[in-house]
Design a protein around this motif. Structure first.
Motif, short mmCIF file in Angstrom:
data_model
loop_
_atom_site.label_atom_id
_atom_site.label_comp_id
_atom_site.label_asym_id
_atom_site.label_seq_id
_atom_site.Cartn_x
_atom_site.Cartn_y
_atom_site.Cartn_z
N ALA A 113 11.72 11.91 -31.41
CA ALA A 113 12.12 11.55 -29.94
C ALA A 113 13.27 11.15 -30.34
CB ALA A 113 11.35 10.37 -29.43
N VAL A 114 14.37 11.15 -29.47
CA VAL A 114 15.61 10.41 -29.14
C VAL A 114 15.71 9.72 -27.83
CG1 VAL A 114 16.65 12.30 -30.65
CG2 VAL A 114 16.83 12.50 -27.96
N SER A 115 16.52 8.47 -27.99
CA SER A 115 16.74 7.92 -26.89
C SER A 115 17.93 8.17 -26.26
CB SER A 115 16.67 6.46 -27.34
OG SER A 115 15.73 5.93 -27.67
N PRO A 116 18.05 8.30 -25.00
CA PRO A 116 19.38 8.54 -24.17
C PRO A 116 20.24 7.60 -24.39
CG PRO A 116 17.37 8.63 -22.45
CD PRO A 116 16.78 8.25 -24.06
N PRO A 117 21.60 7.79 -24.25
CA PRO A 117 22.52 6.75 -24.51
C PRO A 117 22.49 5.57 -23.57
CG PRO A 117 23.81 8.99 -23.98
CD PRO A 117 22.15 8.82 -23.69
N CYS A 118 22.74 4.26 -24.21
CA CYS A 118 22.53 3.14 -23.81
C CYS A 118 23.73 2.29 -24.39
CB CYS A 118 21.31 2.35 -24.37
SG CYS A 118 20.96 0.84 -23.43
N ALA A 119 24.40 1.74 -23.21
CA ALA A 119 25.70 1.03 -23.35
C ALA A 119 25.41 -0.29 -24.10
CB ALA A 119 26.67 0.92 -22.29
N THR A 120 26.31 -0.72 -25.01
CA THR A 120 26.08 -2.14 -25.35
C THR A 120 27.07 -2.98 -24.50
OG1 THR A 120 27.77 -1.66 -27.05
CG2 THR A 120 25.48 -1.44 -27.77
N PRO A 121 26.90 -4.36 -24.64
CA PRO A 121 27.81 -5.26 -23.97
C PRO A 121 28.98 -5.33 -24.40
CG PRO A 121 25.64 -6.59 -24.27
CD PRO A 121 25.58 -5.05 -25.15
N GLY A 122 29.98 -5.26 -23.45
CA GLY A 122 31.37 -5.03 -23.64
C GLY A 122 32.01 -3.84 -23.91
N MET A 123 31.26 -2.98 -23.88
CA MET A 123 31.78 -1.51 -23.95
C MET A 123 32.66 -1.27 -22.89
SD MET A 123 29.05 0.68 -25.85
CE MET A 123 29.95 1.93 -26.73
N LEU A 124 33.66 -0.24 -23.04
CA LEU A 124 34.51 0.22 -22.22
C LEU A 124 34.20 1.98 -21.69
CD1 LEU A 124 37.64 -1.52 -23.08
CD2 LEU A 124 36.36 -2.51 -21.19
N ALA A 125 34.49 2.46 -20.71
CA ALA A 125 34.44 3.87 -20.53
C ALA A 125 35.75 4.36 -20.27
CB ALA A 125 33.61 4.41 -19.47
N VAL A 126 36.12 5.69 -20.78
CA VAL A 126 37.19 6.50 -20.26
C VAL A 126 36.77 7.62 -19.68
CG1 VAL A 126 39.21 7.60 -21.00
CG2 VAL A 126 38.57 5.52 -22.12
N THR A 127 36.97 8.14 -18.61
CA THR A 127 36.59 9.39 -17.96
C THR A 127 37.89 10.39 -18.06
OG1 THR A 127 35.10 8.29 -16.17
CG2 THR A 127 35.80 10.47 -15.84
N VAL A 128 37.30 11.46 -18.68
CA VAL A 128 38.54 12.58 -18.88
C VAL A 128 38.67 13.60 -17.71
CG1 VAL A 128 39.13 14.64 -20.16
CG2 VAL A 128 37.74 12.60 -21.33
N THR A 129 39.72 13.29 -17.01
CA THR A 129 40.02 14.10 -15.77
C THR A 129 40.41 15.54 -16.09
OG1 THR A 129 42.12 13.06 -15.48
CG2 THR A 129 40.13 12.21 -14.40
N GLY A 130 41.27 15.86 -17.28
CA GLY A 130 41.72 17.16 -17.63
C GLY A 130 41.63 17.23 -19.10
N ALA A 131 41.77 18.36 -19.61
CA ALA A 131 41.52 18.67 -21.22
C ALA A 131 42.62 18.00 -21.73
CB ALA A 131 41.35 20.10 -21.29
N VAL A 132 42.35 17.35 -22.80
CA VAL A 132 43.33 16.72 -23.74
C VAL A 132 42.52 16.76 -25.09
CG1 VAL A 132 42.56 14.33 -23.23
CG2 VAL A 132 44.85 14.98 -24.18
#
Length: 187
Positions: A89-108
């Motif tokens: 079994a695998v666990s779905p992603p879980c953020a650790t405290p302090g993490m930041l996210a970047v959302t990609v809006t166009g291919a780069v």
């Protein structure tokens, strides 16, 4: 915090009084009962005392919340997809405290529109640990630079922008950077 003090105590065949006497320093059965029931806050020192009295580890007394898992149906390798020999079994992603996210809006670079990049902040003394990794760099005038870390020198970072043909550049060393730790991509 959810504890398993009662379950471990009962499994060991001990009463509240037995555990209270075995604690160092000894305590009352009422205190142990309150800690078991959650009517008194369980601190780490209390967990350590009770674990020693029960002859188990502190981790044995803590119950973690249930986390969803996904069954592994197949293992994909050079010879194709094969069924695993034992249950996995695998666990779905879980953020650790302090993490930041970047959302990609166009291919780069290697990233596609819609990708989410989960980034771990890093202090200056650990910048070298992000060599050859994509990083998010805060800029002094505001905004961010997203690039691959190519080098670290006193007072400067050497980065390679992800755009094809872009030249490497040196940027003043910031107070922190964030290294991409996880790519979440919807297919």
């Amino acid at each position: 915090m959810i504890t398993a003090i009662r379950e471990v105590r009962r499994a060991k065949g001990m009463t509240l009084e037995d555990v209270a006497r075995a604690c160092s320093p000894p305590t009352t059965p009422q205190t142990i009962g309150r800690l078991e029931m959650g009517t008194r806050t369980v601190s780490l020192p209390w967990l350590n005392r009770i674990a020693a009295a029960l002859g188990c580890t502190t981790a044995d007394l803590v119950t973690l919340p249930v986390r969803e898992t996904l069954p592994v149906a197949a293992l994909l390798g050079p010879r194709g997809a094969v069924a695993p020999r034992s249950a996995r079994a695998v666990s779905p992603p879980c953020a650790t405290p302090g993490m930041l996210a970047v959302t990609v809006t166009g291919a780069v670079g290697d990233y596609r529109a819609g990708d989410e990049l989960w980034c771990e902040p890093i202090a200056p003394d650990r910048f070298a640990g992000a060599m050859n990794r994509d990083i998010l760099v805060p800029q002094p005038a505001g905004g961010y630079l997203f690039a691959r870390l190519a080098g670290v020198t006193p007072g400067a970072l050497h980065v390679l922008p992800l755009e094809p043909g872009a030249a490497g550049m040196a940027v003043p060393a910031p107070a922190w950077i964030a290294r991409v730790a996880r790519l979440v991509r919807t297919l």
